[in-house]
Enzyme design. Structure first.
Site, mmCIF file in Angstrom:
data_model
loop_
_atom_site.group_PDB
_atom_site.id
_atom_site.type_symbol
_atom_site.label_atom_id
_atom_site.label_comp_id
_atom_site.label_asym_id
_atom_site.label_seq_id
_atom_site.Cartn_x
_atom_site.Cartn_y
_atom_site.Cartn_z
ATOM 1 N N VAL A 1 -0.712 -9.159 -8.702
ATOM 2 C CA VAL A 1 -1.407 -8.178 -10.066
ATOM 3 C C VAL A 1 -2.096 -7.153 -9.092
ATOM 4 O O VAL A 1 -2.577 -7.693 -7.926
ATOM 5 C CB VAL A 1 -2.242 -8.969 -10.893
ATOM 6 N N SER A 2 -2.921 -6.160 -9.171
ATOM 7 C CA SER A 2 -3.550 -5.074 -8.832
ATOM 8 C C SER A 2 -5.003 -5.405 -8.546
ATOM 9 O O SER A 2 -5.464 -5.024 -7.432
ATOM 10 C CB SER A 2 -3.219 -3.645 -9.428
ATOM 11 N N THR A 3 -5.495 -6.316 -9.513
ATOM 12 C CA THR A 3 -6.904 -6.127 -9.332
ATOM 13 C C THR A 3 -7.345 -7.700 -9.863
ATOM 14 O O THR A 3 -6.251 -8.410 -10.317
ATOM 15 C CB THR A 3 -7.731 -5.268 -10.600
#
Length: 187
Positions: free
Chosen positions: A13-15
């Site tokens: 996931v990006s964050t």
């Protein structure tokens, strides 16, 4: 003892605020024995868990992702990863994109076509860049860093050399290194 081939999952996931649970469940359902997880933007080149996963893979293993955008930043990035897998003798499978499955002849063919398209695009970009540079040069555009010394400073340096000044003193006077002055002087 020889290790049996495994399905290895990669979830990203990006964050930090996002959750890996859905990817974890999907990869577990299809039988991934190990899942490498990462909370880092896909735009970052340095993805430590992806690096560990790629180092972990053995011949016959299948790297499985829920979606290709979880694995690669671009088509070029995907092709680099696929090439690394091929070198190891491992395969790639995406659950959301069934055409991206190198365990099947059709999936290998699609990836080969993507590779050809990416290579073609790189060639076009290179040709356009070269043509653009040639046109810019014809218009007098200079590439590279701006010269440190002005033409007037170079003429002044030549005069000082003619008067017997040392290159070291002239360089110090102009605030540059001797090598910079030597490069600027006509041969």
């Amino acid at each position: 003892m020889v290790n049996a081939a495994q399905q290895i999952g990669y979830a990203r996931v990006s964050t930090q605020d996002q959750d890996l649970e859905q990817q974890r469940l999907a990869l577990g359902r299809i039988g991934c024995q190990r899942i490498f997880e990462e909370k880092v933007s896909g735009a970052k080149r340095d993805r430590p868990e992806l690096g560990r996963l790629l180092d972990h893979l053995r011949p016959g293993d299948v790297l499985t992702v829920t979606r290709l955008d979880r694995l690669a930043r671009s088509t070029t990035d995907l092709l680099h990863i696929a090439e690394r897998l091929k070198t190891v003798g491992a395969d790639l499978r995406s659950l959301a994109e069934p055409w991206a499955d190198t365990t099947s002849p059709a999936g290998r063919m699609v990836l080969t076509i993507f590779s050809g398209i990416a290579d073609f695009e790189r060639s076009l970009i290179s040709e356009r860049t070269s043509a653009g540079r040639a046109v810019a040069r014809e218009k007098g555009v200079r590439f590279g860093p701006k010269p440190v010394l002005t033409p007037e400073q170079i003429v002044h340096a030549i005069q000082l050399i003619g008067e017997g000044q040392s290159v070291s003193n002239i360089a110090r006077l102009l605030g540059v290194h001797r090598a910079t002055l030597y490069r600027a002087l006509p041969q």
